[in-house]
Design a protein around this motif. Sequence first.
Motif, PDB file in Angstrom:
ATOM      1  N   UNK A  91     -37.047 -40.382 -36.617  1.00  0.00           N
ATOM      2  CA  UNK A  91     -38.747 -41.052 -36.683  1.00  0.00           C
ATOM      3  C   UNK A  91     -39.241 -42.081 -36.300  1.00  0.00           C
ATOM      4  N   UNK A  92     -37.895 -43.069 -36.182  1.00  0.00           N
ATOM      5  CA  UNK A  92     -38.002 -44.293 -36.027  1.00  0.00           C
ATOM      6  C   UNK A  92     -37.957 -44.138 -34.724  1.00  0.00           C
ATOM      7  N   UNK A  93     -37.896 -44.028 -33.627  1.00  0.00           N
ATOM      8  CA  UNK A  93     -38.085 -43.372 -32.742  1.00  0.00           C
ATOM      9  C   UNK A  93     -39.120 -43.695 -31.533  1.00  0.00           C
ATOM     10  N   UNK A  94     -40.050 -43.120 -32.343  1.00  0.00           N
ATOM     11  CA  UNK A  94     -41.267 -42.272 -32.145  1.00  0.00           C
ATOM     12  C   UNK A  94     -42.280 -43.956 -32.104  1.00  0.00           C
ATOM     13  N   UNK A  95     -41.899 -44.940 -32.126  1.00  0.00           N
ATOM     14  CA  UNK A  95     -43.031 -45.908 -32.955  1.00  0.00           C
ATOM     15  C   UNK A  95     -44.028 -46.225 -31.794  1.00  0.00           C
ATOM     16  N   UNK A  96     -43.610 -46.432 -29.928  1.00  0.00           N
ATOM     17  CA  UNK A  96     -44.816 -46.777 -29.151  1.00  0.00           C
ATOM     18  C   UNK A  96     -45.209 -44.987 -29.773  1.00  0.00           C
TER      19      UNK A  96
END
Length: 363
Positions: A91-96
Amino acid sequence: MEFDERIAALATKVKNQAGSIGTEEATKNAFVMPFISTILGYDVFDPLEVVPEFVADVGTKRGEKVDYAIMRNGEVQILIECKVSKGDLRIEHASQLFRYFATTNARIAALTNGVVWQFYTDLDAPNRMDEKPFLVLDLSDVDDTLIPEIKKLSKDSFDLDSIISAAEELKYVGALKREIAAQFRDPSDEWVKFFTQRVYEGMFTAKVREQFTGIVMKASAQFLNERINDRLKLALGAGRTSDFVPDADPAAIASEPVAREDISRDTEIETTLEELEGYQIVKAIACGEVKPQRITHRDAKSYFAVLLDDNNRKPLARLHFNGRQKYLGLLDENKDETRHPIESLDEIYEHAGEIREAVTRYA
């Protein structure tokens, strides 16, 4: 080419090439752009349909980009963020995606490494992307039940209202299926306790938990094995050729002793459920010539063997399922093996004649 055939073609490409992709850009070129183009049906070279490196400044954040924005009638409909194919998605990859989701008209966001596609919407709070996906498509193991939902995202069939209305059920059904699969692979203490307390009347102590962990795993494996048998019998009943007439009670194929022997055979090799399912297909074919109890298996480091009479001098087939490309190995009268590449287990049925011929030769 039909929609499901296009997914199958891309899935084959992913399986064959994923191990060779080492960068995010290579992942985009090899897997993500073909998905947008061939599956979703958008022209990746038309900026009115697909905008790469999409920028929409958010508050104090300037110049940040989302990898792709899919447009319809000048409005952003789907945001896509990509990661390298060899990496796991978190889920950290989805910040943008979180930030951009709130500042555009997009109701759908996708996080992908080219192999796994996680689709998000805003079920929990309006205009705020959920932390959990409502749909997860794994191209290395496609769930056919998801294909109609993926089609709703395509250009020709885009139906946002239908997608959103189905998203909540999809979200929880998918999450439950993944959790159940995880529990079958590695049962938690809660899972073991849940079932133990329904069959065991004593106290659930640490010793009982240790004892029943193995029992629950074995029972789960046998349950799956028997469901596979049921499915095979239905399939064979619908498509059996005239010369395929079992000489034993079909119920015996799924009998408790046989299922226990199939699952519990002692070995240092980890036997996968896919190997067991392949074994059951070979077994169902062979049962047209001999009683099912005569068909056995042995697992080894390099292949999974299906044997007649538990005799390694009577091999019916070898399942080479440990690599990215699966092979069905069939041996002739001189024990020379020919490996047939297969993409799905159903393709084993295409070699039913050769398998039955091997049974007849040894029997």
